[in-house]
Design a protein around this motif. Structure first.
Motif: not given
Ligand SMILES: [Zn+2]
Length: 256
Positions: A76-83
């Protein structure tokens, strides 16, 4: 005042008299077997909206997904790329500047966002568009947290457990709190996961089987309420301090 609930003529009168906004940010990521994935953004939004109610300043909608690659092995963890996150937050903040906002508090509740928000704040300040600073509730009351908890734990520990018990108790699996402690890493400090001074881990799962750190059995809604009110008071004072600064004083200094 909550921006998304207002009609534009009423926002016009706010922007005529004030130039400060609170932007809540968190994450959507695993917080152990006992807490909801929304823990960080639930906490950030609660602080920003309460501070806006108490002080009359403007709170924007919440950024609910942050930079969380270190939790990706858990469902379930969602994430977006740092840049992408940096550019998105910068662009969103610049849109507030179009209405006259020249100072922002990023009310942040996710450690993984910190360095990126600092970078965005630096970009906006260097461009002399805006003075934007990052605030985390637990950083504002570190002494009290040390007094209250034996092992606070930086993630999914008694700090966050207490706050969610207070703010959204129906989302806490109380029957899993002992398992959370026993299946995670109870003691975690600066020396944990280090070899000859080097930090050897990248992901939460490198240190903790169930994703959490600290002793969650020290948590309670009553402690959560006390910590929330203490940190909220700090945030309200920060709003008043920031609103009182002349804009020129917030910009980068001249070269010596
Ligand atoms: Zn968290």
């Amino acid at each position: 005042m909550y921006l998304a609930d207002e009609a534009w003529p009423d926002l016009e009168s706010y922007f005529q008299s004030e130039s400060l906004a609170l932007v809540p940010l968190g994450s959507t990521e695993q917080h152990g077997p006992h807490l909801p994935e929304g823990t960080d953004h639930i906490i950030a939004e609660a602080f920003a909206r309460r501070a806006a109610e108490e002080t009359g300043y403007l709170c924007t909608p919440t950024i609910t997904v942050g930079v969380s690659p270190h939790h990706r092995q858990f469902h379930g963890t969602m994430s977006v790329a740092a840049p992408v996150f940096r550019d998105y937050v910068e662009s969103l903040t610049r849109s507030l500047a179009e209405h006259g906002i020249d100072r922002v508090i990023y009310v942040n509740a996710h450690g993984g966002n910190v360095e990126h928000l600092r970078e965005v704040g630096r970009r906006l300040r260097d461009a002399e568009v805006m003075y934007a600073i990052e605030w985390m509730w637990d950083e504002s009351i570190t002494d009290r947290i040390q007094e209250v908890f034996e092992t606070p734990g930086p993630h999914g520990g008694p700090k966050e457990t207490s706050l969610i018990q207070y703010l959204a108790g129906e989302l806490v699996h109380e029957d899993r709190i002992e398992d959370a402690r026993d299946g995670g890493l109870r003691e975690f400090d600066e020396s944990s996961g280090r070899v000859h001074g080097a930090r050897t881990f990248y992901d939460a799962i490198d240190n903790t089987d169930n994703g959490v750190l600290g002793d969650q059995t020290d948590a309670s809604a009553a402690v959560g309420e006390e910590l929330f009110e203490a940190a909220l008071d700090q945030l309200c004072q920060l709003c008043e301090w920031l609103a009182a600064q002349p804009f020129e004083d917030l910009l980068p200094k001249e070269h010596v």
